[in-house]
Write a protein that holds these residues in place. Structure first.
Motif, PDB file in Angstrom:
ATOM      1  N   UNK A   7      12.882 -24.134   3.812  1.00 34.49           N
ATOM      2  CA  UNK A   7      11.508 -23.693   3.909  1.00 34.49           C
ATOM      3  C   UNK A   7      11.409 -22.297   4.530  1.00 34.49           C
ATOM      4  N   UNK A   8      12.333 -22.041   5.458  1.00 39.50           N
ATOM      5  CA  UNK A   8      12.324 -20.716   6.088  1.00 39.50           C
ATOM      6  C   UNK A   8      12.668 -19.646   5.062  1.00 39.50           C
ATOM      7  N   UNK A   9      13.666 -19.902   4.236  1.00 38.36           N
ATOM      8  CA  UNK A   9      14.044 -18.925   3.220  1.00 38.36           C
ATOM      9  C   UNK A   9      12.928 -18.730   2.198  1.00 38.36           C
ATOM     10  N   UNK A  10      12.269 -19.809   1.823  1.00 39.61           N
ATOM     11  CA  UNK A  10      11.163 -19.714   0.874  1.00 39.61           C
ATOM     12  C   UNK A  10      10.002 -18.915   1.466  1.00 39.61           C
ATOM     13  N   UNK A  11       9.699 -19.179   2.731  1.00 43.33           N
ATOM     14  CA  UNK A  11       8.616 -18.442   3.393  1.00 43.33           C
ATOM     15  C   UNK A  11       8.982 -16.973   3.550  1.00 43.33           C
ATOM     16  N   UNK A  12      10.242 -16.694   3.874  1.00 41.55           N
ATOM     17  CA  UNK A  12      10.682 -15.295   3.980  1.00 41.55           C
ATOM     18  C   UNK A  12      10.550 -14.595   2.631  1.00 41.55           C
ATOM     19  N   UNK A  13      11.026 -15.261   1.569  1.00 44.21           N
ATOM     20  CA  UNK A  13      10.949 -14.662   0.238  1.00 44.21           C
ATOM     21  C   UNK A  13       9.527 -14.447  -0.221  1.00 44.21           C
ATOM     22  N   UNK A  14       8.630 -15.321   0.202  1.00 44.44           N
ATOM     23  CA  UNK A  14       7.244 -15.221  -0.246  1.00 44.44           C
ATOM     24  C   UNK A  14       6.441 -14.205   0.558  1.00 44.44           C
ATOM     25  N   UNK A  15       6.622 -14.199   1.874  1.00 46.23           N
ATOM     26  CA  UNK A  15       5.753 -13.373   2.727  1.00 46.23           C
ATOM     27  C   UNK A  15       6.413 -12.088   3.232  1.00 46.23           C
ATOM     28  N   UNK A  16       7.627 -12.183   3.692  1.00 46.18           N
ATOM     29  CA  UNK A  16       8.231 -11.037   4.379  1.00 46.18           C
ATOM     30  C   UNK A  16       9.029 -10.131   3.458  1.00 46.18           C
ATOM     31  N   UNK A  17       9.702 -10.686   2.466  1.00 53.00           N
ATOM     32  CA  UNK A  17      10.599  -9.892   1.643  1.00 53.00           C
ATOM     33  C   UNK A  17       9.913  -8.724   0.930  1.00 53.00           C
ATOM     34  N   UNK A  18       8.697  -8.881   0.367  1.00 54.60           N
ATOM     35  CA  UNK A  18       8.063  -7.715  -0.267  1.00 54.60           C
ATOM     36  C   UNK A  18       7.846  -6.552   0.705  1.00 54.60           C
ATOM     37  N   UNK A  19       7.480  -6.883   1.934  1.00 50.69           N
ATOM     38  CA  UNK A  19       7.254  -5.817   2.918  1.00 50.69           C
ATOM     39  C   UNK A  19       8.574  -5.178   3.352  1.00 50.69           C
TER      40      UNK A  19
END
Length: 141
Positions: free
Chosen positions: A1-13
């Protein structure tokens, strides 16, 4: 879930930040650094030349501004080239043609085929399509 949340919210920034920092380095920082280092090396050469003149007993004279300007430009360009080579080695090289290129080639072939078909339809000799200029018999009055 952490990786999914990172990919969804933080990775674009994070990706946007990396792209903007790379752009800043290649477009602003490297040319400015090259100019500063070139100026410093030019000043170093001027100091060495003055030191050599003093040691030889020739005394002080006015430095040749054109000569040092040329040296500064040369050193700045050299340093900029070296730094840009190091940064360009870090980015991955593109290989082959991408999906956009394939799509553009397909559209170009379709457009060329359409133009050829239109020209063929226009220039073909089809006797049924032509209307005679002279009527075969006189019209009834």
């Amino acid at each position: 879930q952490v990786q999914e949340a990172y990919g969804k919210y933080a990775q674009p920034y994070v990706q946007r930040g990396l792209a903007s920092s790379k752009s800043f380095l290649t477009n602003r920082a490297i040319p400015a650094t090259g100019a500063v280092v070139g100026s410093a090396l030019s000043a170093w050469d001027a100091a060495n030349e003055t030191r050599a003149r003093l040691a030889a007993g020739r005394g002080l004279s006015a430095p040749d501004a054109k000569k040092y300007a040329k040296l500064a430009d040369k050193y700045g360009k050299d340093v900029s080239k070296k730094l840009s080579k190091k940064l360009s080695a870090l980015e991955p090289q593109k290989q082959g043609i991408g999906a956009g290129g394939v799509f553009a080639i397909i559209l170009g072939v379709i457009a060329a085929a359409g133009v050829l078909y239109a020209a063929w339809q226009t220039l073909r000799a089809d006797d049924e399509l032509w209307v005679a200029d002279d009527p075969l018999r006189a019209p009834d009055a």
